[in-house]
Enzyme design. Structure first.
Site, PDB file in Angstrom:
ATOM      1  N   ASP A   8       7.727  31.305 -45.442  1.00  0.00           N
ATOM      2  CA  ASP A   8       7.682  30.260 -44.447  1.00  0.00           C
ATOM      3  C   ASP A   8       7.636  30.452 -42.980  1.00  0.00           C
ATOM      4  OD1 ASP A   8       7.759  27.493 -43.700  1.00  0.00           O
ATOM      5  OD2 ASP A   8      10.416  27.501 -43.523  1.00  0.00           O
ATOM      6  N   TYR A  22       6.774  30.277 -38.887  1.00  0.00           N
ATOM      7  CA  TYR A  22       7.585  29.497 -37.639  1.00  0.00           C
ATOM      8  C   TYR A  22       6.506  29.570 -36.314  1.00  0.00           C
ATOM      9  CZ  TYR A  22      11.757  29.332 -34.519  1.00  0.00           C
ATOM     10  OH  TYR A  22      12.994  28.899 -33.807  1.00  0.00           O
ATOM     11  N   HIS A  59       7.835  23.708 -31.570  1.00  0.00           N
ATOM     12  CA  HIS A  59       8.935  23.584 -32.379  1.00  0.00           C
ATOM     13  C   HIS A  59       9.744  25.068 -32.116  1.00  0.00           C
ATOM     14  CE1 HIS A  59      11.345  23.673 -35.891  1.00  0.00           C
ATOM     15  NE2 HIS A  59      11.388  24.887 -36.217  1.00  0.00           N
ATOM     16  N   ARG A 100      19.603  28.330 -27.346  1.00  0.00           N
ATOM     17  CA  ARG A 100      19.943  29.462 -26.239  1.00  0.00           C
ATOM     18  C   ARG A 100      19.627  28.719 -24.793  1.00  0.00           C
ATOM     19  NH1 ARG A 100      16.905  31.552 -30.417  1.00  0.00           N
ATOM     20  NH2 ARG A 100      14.967  31.095 -29.293  1.00  0.00           N
ATOM     21  N   GLU A 122      11.590  19.270 -42.408  1.00  0.00           N
ATOM     22  CA  GLU A 122      10.551  19.932 -41.633  1.00  0.00           C
ATOM     23  C   GLU A 122       9.161  19.711 -42.251  1.00  0.00           C
ATOM     24  OE1 GLU A 122      11.589  24.146 -41.263  1.00  0.00           O
ATOM     25  OE2 GLU A 122      13.502  23.687 -40.004  1.00  0.00           O
ATOM     26  N   GLU A 148       5.638  20.317 -42.704  1.00  0.00           N
ATOM     27  CA  GLU A 148       4.694  21.405 -42.706  1.00  0.00           C
ATOM     28  C   GLU A 148       3.485  21.510 -43.494  1.00  0.00           C
ATOM     29  OE1 GLU A 148       6.907  25.227 -43.585  1.00  0.00           O
ATOM     30  OE2 GLU A 148       8.949  24.401 -42.621  1.00  0.00           O
ATOM     31  N   ASP A 172      10.214  21.238 -45.776  1.00  0.00           N
ATOM     32  CA  ASP A 172      11.054  22.316 -45.967  1.00  0.00           C
ATOM     33  C   ASP A 172      12.292  21.670 -45.664  1.00  0.00           C
ATOM     34  OD1 ASP A 172      12.046  24.791 -46.337  1.00  0.00           O
ATOM     35  OD2 ASP A 172      11.694  25.222 -44.168  1.00  0.00           O
ATOM     36  N   ARG A 181      20.938  22.035 -41.605  1.00  0.00           N
ATOM     37  CA  ARG A 181      21.316  22.450 -40.351  1.00  0.00           C
ATOM     38  C   ARG A 181      22.657  23.062 -40.102  1.00  0.00           C
ATOM     39  NH1 ARG A 181      16.177  23.458 -39.028  1.00  0.00           N
ATOM     40  NH2 ARG A 181      15.002  21.271 -39.119  1.00  0.00           N
ATOM     41  N   GLN A 203      23.063  26.271 -42.362  1.00  0.00           N
ATOM     42  CA  GLN A 203      22.219  27.263 -41.693  1.00  0.00           C
ATOM     43  C   GLN A 203      22.873  27.723 -40.763  1.00  0.00           C
ATOM     44  OE1 GLN A 203      18.421  25.801 -40.958  1.00  0.00           O
ATOM     45  NE2 GLN A 203      17.694  27.604 -39.809  1.00  0.00           N
ATOM     46  N   TYR A 235      23.196  32.168 -41.216  1.00  0.00           N
ATOM     47  CA  TYR A 235      22.182  32.762 -40.879  1.00  0.00           C
ATOM     48  C   TYR A 235      22.269  34.001 -40.119  1.00  0.00           C
ATOM     49  CZ  TYR A 235      21.088  31.762 -35.875  1.00  0.00           C
ATOM     50  OH  TYR A 235      21.002  31.798 -34.595  1.00  0.00           O
ATOM     51  N   LYS A 281      18.447  26.517 -46.592  1.00  0.00           N
ATOM     52  CA  LYS A 281      16.858  26.047 -47.090  1.00  0.00           C
ATOM     53  C   LYS A 281      16.674  26.080 -48.521  1.00  0.00           C
ATOM     54  CE  LYS A 281      15.081  26.626 -42.773  1.00  0.00           C
ATOM     55  NZ  LYS A 281      13.888  25.613 -42.406  1.00  0.00           N
ATOM     56  N   THR A 286      12.498  22.676 -51.616  1.00  0.00           N
ATOM     57  CA  THR A 286      11.382  22.519 -50.731  1.00  0.00           C
ATOM     58  C   THR A 286      10.210  21.634 -51.389  1.00  0.00           C
ATOM     59  OG1 THR A 286      11.860  24.646 -50.144  1.00  0.00           O
ATOM     60  CG2 THR A 286       9.521  23.695 -49.545  1.00  0.00           C
ATOM     61  N   THR A 324       7.764  24.119 -39.189  1.00  0.00           N
ATOM     62  CA  THR A 324       7.663  22.879 -38.637  1.00  0.00           C
ATOM     63  C   THR A 324       6.516  22.611 -37.518  1.00  0.00           C
ATOM     64  OG1 THR A 324      10.005  22.823 -38.740  1.00  0.00           O
ATOM     65  CG2 THR A 324       8.838  21.232 -37.676  1.00  0.00           C
ATOM     66  N   GLU A 337      14.787  18.235 -33.842  1.00  0.00           N
ATOM     67  CA  GLU A 337      13.962  18.071 -32.589  1.00  0.00           C
ATOM     68  C   GLU A 337      13.922  16.593 -31.895  1.00  0.00           C
ATOM     69  OE1 GLU A 337      10.934  20.507 -34.474  1.00  0.00           O
ATOM     70  OE2 GLU A 337      10.393  20.746 -32.470  1.00  0.00           O
TER      71      GLU A 337
END
Lengths: 398, 398
Positions: free
Chosen positions: A114, A116, A121, A130, A188, A190, A222, A226, A229, A233, A242, A246, A333, A347
């Protein structure tokens, strides 16, 4: 392009210019979708109507056909087109109604990677998690970041999705982590690429070899927990958040149906290293739509994705990793510039701070039990019409 | 335990109390190692000497036998023991010399999961990379952290390992990342568990079901390019730094050979959540040894690993992820308390700050082209002797 003798379907997008592959029915025959029907290729081969010297059409999954390579894919598509255009074949073929036909996972998944690769995204998630730093991490514009997912839990569209359980982050450091069903279950949206022709370990594949290796394209959801994760993670990446499921579409659109959808991907700054130079990029103008209980909640534009599928293929193999028939790699995503183009609930609701209002008046931040998510997409076809990629659908069960 | 009529081998550890499984020779027959020989089970089944109602011994990989479950595994082991103890079978069986016999990857790997379950290894890496923080991240003592690796590049012991290429971190932020062969190529000495009996998606497996699902144990070398990994791994974890190759032994030791090696794992503080409670834990007293060009460089003690393989199985499925026949999950680098027990070069040389001196006087921080790494292990057997797990060997090529 000549018309097919198969009557036009109720829903557009499955005409003679598309011809996606699937595996259907109790006997798991290989078929091609045409309008509201499925042309049974397994029967066609056993009746001698379709050449099948390698026996690939007698398999109960697409892997042998996928492994057979682009020349076989092209000759099969040509023959299927001939049969569906020339009315003299009408009485010699087996056509099954698509509605009501059971679709299976069309191929045995080898590795699942997968990516990114959507700038929007990655930027959105960076801003959320962050807020005081640069939204993009330093490596993001230099290479398509990716991780391996669980291939054994790739399921076909329509499979119920059981809400996963797991540990989540304790309220205070040192407290026992809460345990239970995920409360932040997400999607997600995708686009997935299915590898037909593998490669040798110790060699690398260049971006321009994309169409020699990739058999076709399918939509992917996917599913992501959250809260699970967020706790698990560090430092090794997403795992149980995850790996519970899927979903992929039951129909794989061959690359041969997509030249009309090719588009120029966004410019890349800084220019990528040589091994990632993609001179004839397979940017694809796929217009995705995400529906939650029938309400259109997002329209992600795949054409705007930063890293191309050819670059992803090159990245995945630059270290000498081999490709295997059946590998699936997905874009990550797909999110566009506009708020209504974001391909995940995290999002769309900005980490649950706002909610979505559905057509029936209900509000959602993350998924509730019983919710149904459908991801669909259309793309310009070779004939100037639009094709409809096979949808990927799932309902959450407790 | 009765002795076998097969003459004692040159090297100890492959006696009648071991009987590991492999796939050997040009015809890919299934065999069991006994002293310096291989008993050909495929021949034995086709000759009617060994019952094989399901045809598992006619396969060219162990997967069908692995899927057949613990009752079949036990009855096969019983029959093989009978044949190797009762001299009347001597003229009826096919025995092949182990030396010179080609060993293949013994099973088709489904998903590959790599844990991070050694407290000492995680602490060492934390000290190196986050010198100002707590060495262990907050989740580490609450759950066995893991990620998915690439199953398609799992190779059998003896396969040459090509030094991977890739991007590494630029000297200054904003500079173009250097690109080339990895300069910090490392090993990780690990123990792998091979899943025989799968599980349904949407269900979880408890730690005490370990021996119902796991077929056997093998040594693993999880080759790692530290420089590639350091640049790529945020935020989604290791990918190309690992995916170029993972070596596994050619011999799989069945769980039935290991009861004598069971040991009490270290105490866990805080106590794990209920789903991770392992009341009859499969702590295993495996004494690993790592040799670099013949020099013993490390002796990692698997018995000291923090999370048990039963807990790893439970963690992997707590979210409802299914197990498949052929899944491989590995412990993560095994490191003990003492400096000479560290299972990776990055720990043994403290991130390259010091070097190892080999017996021929050469110094090493990371691996050079031509270097040969051999990981071996012994364990107490059921009879009080020691068995020798199949070694995992690899040579670096440019």
């Amino acid at each position: 392009m000549s018309a097919s003798w198969v009557p036009e379907g109720e829903l557009p997008g499955f005409g003679i210019d598309h011809l996606p592959f699937g595996v259907f029915g109790p006997a798991r025959h290989i078929g091609v979708a045409i309008e509201d029907h499925i042309l049974d290729l397994t029967e066609g081969a056993s009746d001698g109507l379709i050449d099948d010297p390698g026996g690939e059409l007698g398999a109960t999954e697409l892997n042998p056909l996928m492994a057979a390579g682009p020349i076989r894919w092209a000759s099969l598509r040509e023959r299927v087109t001939e049969i569906l255009v020339d009315e003299s074949h009408r009485d010699r073929v087996t056509l099954v109604k698509r509605q009501g036909a059971q679709l299976h996972l069309p191929w045995r998944v080898a590795d699942y990677v997968d990516f990114y690769s959507s700038l929007e995204h990655a930027t959105n998630l960076g801003r959320m998690f962050r807020p005081d730093g640069e939204p993009l991490l330093p490596n993001w514009r230099h290479l398509p970041v990716a991780y391996h997912g669980r291939s054994g839990t790739v399921v076909v569209s329509g499979t119920e999705i059981r809400r996963p359980k797991g540990q989540t982050r304790p309220g205070q450091p040192g407290e026992t982590p809460p345990f239970g069903p995920s409360r932040r279950l997400d999607i997600e949206a995708e686009v997935g690429f299915v590898v037909g022709v593998g490669s040798e370990i110790g060699t690398s594949v260049s971006p321009d070899a994309f169409s020699e290796h990739v058999f076709g394209v399918c939509l992917v959801n996917d599913w992501s927990a959250r809260d699970i994760q967020a706790w698990e993670y560090v430092p090794l990446g997403p795992f149980l958040g995850k790996s519970f499921a899927t979903s992929v579409a039951g129909w794989i659109t061959p690359l041969a149906a997509l030249p009309g959808a090719r588009t120029t991907p966004p410019p890349q700054h800084p220019p990528p290293l040589d091994y990632l130079r993609d001179d004839e990029p397979w940017g694809l103008d796929l217009a995705l739509e995400v529906r939650l209980n029938g309400t259109l909640i997002s329209s992600p534009p795949f054409g705007e994705i930063y890293w191309t599928p050819g670059q992803q293929l090159a990245q995945m193999t630059i270290n000498g990793a081999s490709l295997s028939t059946g590998d699936l790699y997905a874009s990550g995503t797909v999110s566009g510039n506009e708020p209504h183009q974001r391909g995940s609930l995290i999002e769309l609701t900005w980490n649950g701070e706002t909610s979505l209002t559905l057509e029936n008046g209900e509000e959602r931040t993350f998924l509730e039990d019983g919710d149904e998510v459908v991801i669909s997409a259309t793309a310009p076809s070779n004939s100037g019409d639009r094709i409809a990629l096979g949808e990927v659908r799932g309902v959450i069960v407790p």
